[in-house]
Design a protein around this motif. Structure first.
Motif, short mmCIF file in Angstrom:
data_model
loop_
_atom_site.label_atom_id
_atom_site.label_comp_id
_atom_site.label_asym_id
_atom_site.label_seq_id
_atom_site.Cartn_x
_atom_site.Cartn_y
_atom_site.Cartn_z
N LEU A 165 0.81 -1.21 0.00
CA LEU A 165 0.00 0.00 0.00
C LEU A 165 0.85 1.27 0.00
CD1 LEU A 165 -2.57 -1.06 2.75
CD2 LEU A 165 -2.81 -1.24 0.26
N GLY A 166 2.12 1.14 0.33
CA GLY A 166 2.99 2.29 0.50
C GLY A 166 3.25 2.54 1.97
N LYS A 167 4.20 3.42 2.26
CA LYS A 167 4.57 3.78 3.63
C LYS A 167 5.02 2.58 4.45
CE LYS A 167 1.52 7.74 3.58
NZ LYS A 167 0.37 8.40 4.16
N GLY A 168 5.55 1.55 3.77
CA GLY A 168 6.05 0.38 4.48
C GLY A 168 5.01 -0.63 4.89
N ALA A 224 -7.39 2.19 9.36
CA ALA A 224 -6.58 2.16 10.58
C ALA A 224 -5.13 2.53 10.31
CB ALA A 224 -6.67 0.78 11.23
N LEU A 225 -4.69 2.36 9.07
CA LEU A 225 -3.27 2.60 8.75
C LEU A 225 -3.02 3.95 8.09
CD1 LEU A 225 -2.48 -0.96 7.41
CD2 LEU A 225 -1.98 -0.03 9.67
N ARG A 226 -4.00 4.78 7.98
CA ARG A 226 -3.81 6.08 7.32
C ARG A 226 -2.97 7.05 8.14
NH1 ARG A 226 -9.48 7.50 4.29
NH2 ARG A 226 -9.47 5.61 3.06
N ASP A 227 -3.07 6.97 9.44
CA ASP A 227 -2.38 7.90 10.32
C ASP A 227 -0.91 7.49 10.49
OD1 ASP A 227 -1.73 9.77 12.27
OD2 ASP A 227 -2.55 8.54 13.90
N PRO A 228 0.03 8.37 10.14
CA PRO A 228 1.44 8.05 10.31
C PRO A 228 1.81 7.71 11.76
CG PRO A 228 1.19 10.01 8.95
CD PRO A 228 -0.17 9.67 9.48
N GLN A 229 1.11 8.31 12.71
CA GLN A 229 1.38 8.00 14.13
C GLN A 229 1.03 6.54 14.44
OE1 GLN A 229 3.16 9.69 15.85
NE2 GLN A 229 2.65 11.85 15.93
N SER A 230 -0.05 6.05 13.84
CA SER A 230 -0.44 4.65 14.05
C SER A 230 0.63 3.71 13.51
CB SER A 230 -1.78 4.35 13.37
OG SER A 230 -2.81 5.10 13.96
N LEU A 231 1.17 4.04 12.35
CA LEU A 231 2.23 3.20 11.78
C LEU A 231 3.47 3.22 12.67
CD1 LEU A 231 1.96 4.15 8.00
CD2 LEU A 231 1.03 2.15 9.18
N ALA A 257 6.45 -2.03 -3.88
CA ALA A 257 5.50 -0.96 -3.57
C ALA A 257 5.60 0.15 -4.60
CB ALA A 257 5.79 -0.41 -2.18
N ARG A 258 4.50 0.81 -4.85
CA ARG A 258 4.49 1.92 -5.81
C ARG A 258 5.39 3.06 -5.38
NH1 ARG A 258 -1.91 2.47 -7.23
NH2 ARG A 258 -2.17 0.33 -7.89
N ASP A 259 5.50 3.27 -4.07
CA ASP A 259 6.35 4.36 -3.58
C ASP A 259 7.81 3.91 -3.43
OD1 ASP A 259 6.27 2.78 -1.27
OD2 ASP A 259 5.38 4.34 0.00
N ASP A 260 8.11 2.68 -3.83
CA ASP A 260 9.45 2.10 -3.78
C ASP A 260 10.03 1.98 -2.37
OD1 ASP A 260 9.75 1.57 -6.51
OD2 ASP A 260 10.31 3.67 -6.90
N GLU A 261 9.20 2.17 -1.33
CA GLU A 261 9.67 1.97 0.04
C GLU A 261 9.59 0.49 0.39
OE1 GLU A 261 8.29 4.38 3.27
OE2 GLU A 261 7.92 6.08 1.93
N PRO A 262 10.60 -0.01 1.11
CA PRO A 262 10.51 -1.40 1.58
C PRO A 262 9.40 -1.53 2.62
CG PRO A 262 12.45 -0.31 2.49
CD PRO A 262 11.82 0.65 1.53
N VAL A 263 8.92 -2.74 2.80
CA VAL A 263 7.75 -3.00 3.64
C VAL A 263 8.16 -3.80 4.88
CG1 VAL A 263 5.48 -4.11 3.69
CG2 VAL A 263 6.24 -2.92 1.63
N ASP A 264 7.62 -3.36 6.02
CA ASP A 264 7.87 -4.09 7.26
C ASP A 264 6.60 -4.43 8.03
OD1 ASP A 264 7.35 -1.45 7.99
OD2 ASP A 264 8.79 -1.44 9.63
N LEU A 265 5.46 -3.89 7.63
CA LEU A 265 4.19 -4.17 8.29
C LEU A 265 3.24 -4.86 7.30
CD1 LEU A 265 3.57 -0.75 10.10
CD2 LEU A 265 4.67 -2.80 11.03
#
Length: 162
Positions: free
Chosen positions: A58-61, A122-129, A90-98
């Motif tokens: 989805l992006g953002k890891g 639930a995963l939209r908020d950067p603080q939650s991630l 990922a489309r944003d080219d970030e590696p994924v850990d979650l």
């Protein structure tokens, strides 16, 4: 049925060590098989087929591998956090850990999209991630996911909601 009904501490894997996409999918299939009784090979094949269509990152890891399975009666949601992020295309080219794995019975497919929608909300908020990355226990992960859900997600979602 909603994410709060499906995610329990028993279904949380913290600090797993897969080094690539293939070994991660294998780990998730193994864990899922032990929980729902479906053959690991069947689960793995279904996950690989879904990833072949396009990455579920989805992006953002974060990634949301998902598929429908024939012959299973109950849905399953697993959460896995990796020690080191991996390339998951990922489309944003970030590696994924979650990772949130969602396996859904083909016979009751109508509930799949609402549950996936809840996970995404639930995963939209950067603080939650950030908090999920720092959680020390499976119970803490479950609590964080529940807290990140919008208030209306706590009620049972009907197919008419989508």
């Amino acid at each position: 049925m909603n994410i709060s009904d499906l995610l329990s501490a028993h279904n949380v894997i913290l600090d797993a060590g897969p080094a690539n996409k293939e070994t991660l999918l294998d780990l998730l299939a193994t864990e899922a098989s032990s929980r729902i009784g479906a053959p690991k090979e069947e689960i793995l094949k279904a996950l690989q087929a879904r990833e072949h269509i396009g990455s579920t990152a989805l992006g953002k890891g974060v990634a949301l591998p998902h598929t429908e399975l024939r012959g299973t009666e109950n849905p399953l949601v697993l959460f896995a956090r990796l020690r080191k992020p991996i390339d998951f295309e990922a489309r944003d080219d970030e590696p994924v850990d979650l990772f949130f794995l969602v396996l859904w019975p083909t016979a009751t497919r109508k509930g799949l999209l609402p549950v996936m929608g809840e996970i995404c909300q639930a995963l939209r908020d950067p603080q939650s991630l950030r908090k999920l990355r720092q959680a020390e226990t499976p119970d803490a992960v479950v609590q964080l996911v529940r807290q990140a859900l919008p208030p209306n997600a706590e009620r049972e979602l009907d197919d008419d909601d989508f």
